[in-house]
Scaffold this motif. Structure first.
Motif, mmCIF file in Angstrom:
data_model
loop_
_atom_site.group_PDB
_atom_site.id
_atom_site.type_symbol
_atom_site.label_atom_id
_atom_site.label_comp_id
_atom_site.label_asym_id
_atom_site.label_seq_id
_atom_site.Cartn_x
_atom_site.Cartn_y
_atom_site.Cartn_z
ATOM 1 N N LYS A 23 9.582 21.520 5.714
ATOM 2 C CA LYS A 23 10.708 22.028 4.945
ATOM 3 C C LYS A 23 10.638 21.458 3.526
ATOM 4 O O LYS A 23 10.090 20.383 3.299
ATOM 5 N N LYS A 24 11.256 22.165 2.605
ATOM 6 C CA LYS A 24 11.365 21.669 1.236
ATOM 7 C C LYS A 24 12.579 20.738 1.167
ATOM 8 O O LYS A 24 13.730 21.170 1.145
ATOM 9 N N MET A 25 12.315 19.432 1.169
ATOM 10 C CA MET A 25 13.383 18.432 1.148
ATOM 11 C C MET A 25 12.848 17.155 0.526
ATOM 12 O O MET A 25 11.642 17.007 0.325
ATOM 13 N N LYS A 26 13.752 16.212 0.214
ATOM 14 C CA LYS A 26 13.357 14.984 -0.473
ATOM 15 C C LYS A 26 12.267 14.237 0.295
ATOM 16 O O LYS A 26 11.316 13.725 -0.296
ATOM 17 N N LEU A 27 12.391 14.185 1.602
ATOM 18 C CA LEU A 27 11.443 13.442 2.430
ATOM 19 C C LEU A 27 10.023 13.952 2.269
ATOM 20 O O LEU A 27 9.061 13.174 2.233
ATOM 21 N N THR A 28 9.866 15.279 2.150
ATOM 22 C CA THR A 28 8.528 15.864 2.105
ATOM 23 C C THR A 28 7.933 15.904 0.695
ATOM 24 O O THR A 28 6.829 16.426 0.503
ATOM 25 N N LEU A 29 8.641 15.340 -0.276
ATOM 26 C CA LEU A 29 8.104 15.277 -1.633
ATOM 27 C C LEU A 29 6.912 14.332 -1.715
ATOM 28 O O LEU A 29 6.092 14.432 -2.625
ATOM 29 N N ALA A 30 6.825 13.394 -0.779
ATOM 30 C CA ALA A 30 5.814 12.334 -0.869
ATOM 31 C C ALA A 30 4.837 12.364 0.289
ATOM 32 O O ALA A 30 4.315 11.338 0.697
ATOM 33 N N VAL A 31 4.579 13.547 0.826
ATOM 34 C CA VAL A 31 3.740 13.622 2.024
ATOM 35 C C VAL A 31 2.251 13.606 1.681
ATOM 36 O O VAL A 31 1.820 14.170 0.679
ATOM 37 N N PHE A 81 0.856 -1.183 0.000
ATOM 38 C CA PHE A 81 0.000 0.000 0.000
ATOM 39 C C PHE A 81 0.893 1.234 0.000
ATOM 40 O O PHE A 81 1.854 1.319 0.759
ATOM 41 N N ALA A 82 0.561 2.202 -0.844
ATOM 42 C CA ALA A 82 1.336 3.445 -0.949
ATOM 43 C C ALA A 82 0.416 4.625 -0.700
ATOM 44 O O ALA A 82 -0.696 4.688 -1.246
ATOM 45 N N THR A 83 0.871 5.569 0.111
ATOM 46 C CA THR A 83 0.018 6.700 0.463
ATOM 47 C C THR A 83 -0.063 7.752 -0.639
ATOM 48 O O THR A 83 -1.035 8.503 -0.695
ATOM 49 N N THR A 84 0.943 7.831 -1.513
ATOM 50 C CA THR A 84 0.940 8.839 -2.579
ATOM 51 C C THR A 84 1.375 8.218 -3.901
ATOM 52 O O THR A 84 1.978 7.141 -3.940
ATOM 53 N N GLU A 85 1.073 8.918 -4.984
ATOM 54 C CA GLU A 85 1.477 8.446 -6.310
ATOM 55 C C GLU A 85 2.992 8.365 -6.419
ATOM 56 O O GLU A 85 3.532 7.447 -7.049
ATOM 57 N N LEU A 86 3.702 9.323 -5.807
ATOM 58 C CA LEU A 86 5.165 9.299 -5.878
ATOM 59 C C LEU A 86 5.719 8.049 -5.208
ATOM 60 O O LEU A 86 6.625 7.398 -5.739
ATOM 61 N N ILE A 87 5.178 7.696 -4.052
ATOM 62 C CA ILE A 87 5.635 6.488 -3.357
ATOM 63 C C ILE A 87 5.271 5.246 -4.170
ATOM 64 O O ILE A 87 6.061 4.289 -4.259
ATOM 65 N N LYS A 88 4.103 5.247 -4.777
ATOM 66 C CA LYS A 88 3.684 4.113 -5.614
ATOM 67 C C LYS A 88 4.653 3.917 -6.778
ATOM 68 O O LYS A 88 5.131 2.797 -7.040
#
Length: 361
Positions: A271-279, A154-161
């Protein structure tokens, strides 16, 4: 753990990245729903070190497992596999059968997929490997092992999918976050007086939070800022001690709703960072369920989030946002956040989607 007497449903073993008594997350919601629907449910808190013990606490019908192992080494998957084996052996010796569904929320438990389970679920909510201090290659190795054996991801966002599929995952299902049904059903009937504009930032205030952005709100005399949840670091300590800030600490889910209901606006201060790209922030669902306007920091991925009303880039944009709120408050019959046009998904609805994807009786 065998099925309960008269209950043929399989046990579900949740491996969570956050403790059951921490701020409420997605894993808590799904574990509780499995338990409420008659599935024998165990919830493993994050492993603790410097020991060799297991304790089990019962909350309603769910068993909460606290396990202490001699060591853990998530950054070194091969070594960490030994700690996982020790933990699972203690779980098994406590009467838990492998004829269970393994629900992985913490990929550091990747070696658990070597064991035989009825089915394996990986619930992927974050871009692991990009949290502060993590080694990306180690978490890629954890997840690669899970992808080989998981029956569904299961993926919470399209980016994670897409990221999961690009790295070898099969049967990846998009399953975004939701809100507890009580937050939606129990309608809010009133809002606090204005001014001041009561604003809330709820959740974990860790290294991915933009504390300078939050401080910007404290510099405006029309604003009262409420902080809820855990935090760490000098920036956090400075923030909660600034004039105009009320720090409520770590509170239960019902208390959180009371605090949210005392506010006009909810903040998403990433913050604007890689981690928050998929929130896909749970707080956005909760804020909107209680009729708050939602303002976020300047994160491109939140520009088109269905519940974010405004991106507030700087103090000038904040002044415009406050003026717009004042105008709407003066001329609208209802609060700006109470449009009635947004349909919020509940965890119960997400749970039915889960049951449609997982081979479980």
């Amino acid at each position: 753990m065998q099925p309960l007497p008269g209950n043929s449903r399989l046990p579900v073993l949740f491996v969570s990245p956050c403790a059951f008594d921490s701020i409420r997350q997605r894993h808590h919601a799904f574990a509780e729903l499995f338990s409420e629907n008659g599935f024998p449910t165990l919830f493993i808190n994050p492993l603790k070190t410097s020991g060799f013990s297991i304790s089990i606490a019962k909350i309603n019908k769910m068993n909460i497992l606290s396990i202490r192992v001699p060591f853990k080494a998530a950054q070194f998957p091969g070594i960490n596999a030994i700690a996982v084996k020790i933990a699972l052996t203690m779980v098994k010796n406590s009467g838990v059968s492998k004829n269970s569904v393994l629900w992985i929320g913490d990929p550091a438990f990747s070696s658990a997929t070597d064991w035989k389970w009825s089915s394996i679920v990986y619930d992927r909510c974050d871009l692991h490997g990009f949290f502060p201090g993590q080694i990306k290659s180690a978490w890629r190795k954890h997840e690669s092992a899970i992808y080989k054996r998981a029956d569904v991801i299961f993926a919470t966002t399209e980016l994670i999918k897409k990221d999961s599929e690009n790295n070898g995952a099969k049967n990846v299902v998009l399953l975004p976050n939701a809100v507890h049904s009580s937050w939606v059903k129990e309608k809010r009937t009133s809002f606090p007086m204005f001014p001041p504009l009561r604003i809330i930032s709820a959740g974990a205030h860790f290294e991915w939070i933009d504390f300078k952005w939050l401080e910007m709100f404290t510099n405006n005399p029309k604003i009262s800022l409420n902080i809820v949840g855990p935090g760490r670091g000098c920036d956090f300590s400075r923030l909660i001690n600034l004039p105009g800030v009320t720090y409520h600490g770590i509170v239960g889910h019902d208390k959180l709703r009371q605090i949210v209901d005392s506010c006009h606006v909810g903040l998403i201060p990433f913050k604007k960072m890689k981690l928050t790209l998929a929130v896909d922030p749970i707080k956005a669902y909760e804020y909107k369920a209680r009729g708050l306007l939602i303002w976020s920091s300047d994160i491109p991925e939140l520009f088109h989030h269905p519940f974010v009303d405004r991106v507030v880039e700087d103090s000038d944009e904040l002044k415009k946002a406050i003026k717009e709120y004042e105008f709407n408050r003066s001329y609208n019959l209802s609060e700006p956040g109470m449009t009635g046009k947004i349909i919020l998904p509940t965890w119960e609805e997400r749970f039915r989607e889960v049951l449609g994807q997982v081979e479980i009786k």
